[in-house]
Design an enzyme around this catalytic site. Structure first.
Site: not given
Ligand code: MEV
Length: 331
Positions: A110-111, A113, A159
């Protein structure tokens, strides 16, 4: 200079994954799971980064970190890369104590990073009194550069845009067009397939397909780009039956790329049979999550169907869409 905590949201890809890497459009929404980064500047030229993934904070000097992020442990690479971008942009080689915390595991795809990267840059800017000098477009630009640096040039930046701007976005041209979409986000059920996706390998797999059959792949990606435009219109009209059909068509193209998995297929089929308007994988494929478009009547049936689809480790993630972008948290 004082300590500041900044949070940034995770994301869910709605439509257009893989094609977005080549500059085509996608739709993405920010989710209400957030990463928090606290920064306290230091004047002794030292950096210490504390994260739950490391038993001890990672410690280094600004001089050592200034060069490359690859010597830093995996768990702090995005933070180090964000620091380097900030230093390069501002010319201020400020040391810092940095601590990260997250509402969600990296396993979901789910992003986390991109969220930690955007939050680190904003927190550094605020804590060193440069908040006014770095606007959202700067945070996106520096964040995208930081993420590309860690990922060996792989990634589209969608993202980072979701983490920075929040809401639901039309994203194209690798960040040349970032358009916030008005109105409510789509009502989705999110199913985690129980497996962490090997995103880099899948992006490389699609690159290899494109190198072998450039015309067919570009035609497919142009089609996806058109689908994204149609989906944007359907979303704005609240025409979920049409949006669901578009999601299914996008999934059919992703299937031709071979990025699906048996687990994702089972969850997608179960959701459609339970009455979802449409369903597809979300992200690189190979694992991570799928999404199903529902209404109030079908939501409980679709959630049950995903939970009972017989996929080991699968679960329904209860997340809200359209969350706010990177923001300073109250003290
Ligand atoms: C991964 O979540 C989505 C991809 O399109 C890669 C990217 O856009 O960076 C496969």
């Amino acid at each position: 200079m004082s300590h500041v905590t900044v949070s940034a949201p995770g994301k869910l890809m709605l439509l257009g994954e893989h094609a977005v890497v080549y500059g085509y459009a996608c739709l993405v929404t920010a989710v209400n799971l957030r990463v928090r980064v606290t920064v306290a500047p230091r004047d002794d030229g030292k950096v210490a980064i504390a994260t739950l993934d490391l038993p001890e904070p990672f410690a280094a000097s600004v001089d050592n970190l200034h060069g490359s992020s690859s010597e830093a442990p995996q768990a702090v690479r995005f933070v180090v890369s964000a620091l380097q971008q900030f230093w390069r942009e501002t010319g201020a080689l400020t040391g810092a104590d940095i601590a990260t915390a997250s509402d969600f595991t990296q396993a979901y795809g789910l992003g986390s990073s991109s969220a930690v990267t955007a939050a680190t840059i904003k927190a550094l800017a605020e804590a060193t009194g440069r908040g006014h000098a770095l606007d959202a477009s700067d945070i996106f630009r520096l964040g995208f550069a930081a993420v590309l640096d860690v990922q060996g040039g792989i990634g589209s930046g969608f993202d980072v845009a979701a983490a920075t701007y929040g809401g639901t976005l039309y994203y194209a041209g690798r960040g040349a067009e970032i358009v916030p979409l008005p109105g409510p986000p789509p009502p989705l059920v999110v199913g985690y397939s129980g497996i962490k996706a090997p995103t880099t390998r899948l992006v490389q797999h699609v690159a290899a397909l494109r190198a072998r059959r450039p015309e067919a792949m570009d035609a497919g990606m142009r089609h996806v780009d058109d689908l994204v435009g149609e989906a944007q219109a359907a979303l704005l009209d609240g025409d979920y039956a049409q949006l669901g059909r578009i999601m299914d068509t996008n999934q059919a193209w992703l299937d031709t790329l071979g990025v699906g998995t048996a687990a994702l297929d089972k969850l997608i089929t179960a959701a459609r049979r339970a009455g979802a308007y449409g369903a597809k994988l979300s992200g690189a494929g190979g694992g991570d999550c799928m999404i199903a478009l529902v209404n109030d009547a079908t939501r409980p049936r679709v959630e049950r169907a995903i939970a009972q689809a017989g996929v080991p480790g699968a679960e329904v993630l209860r997340v809200e869409m359209g969350a706010p972008g990177v923001q300073v948290e109250p003290l």
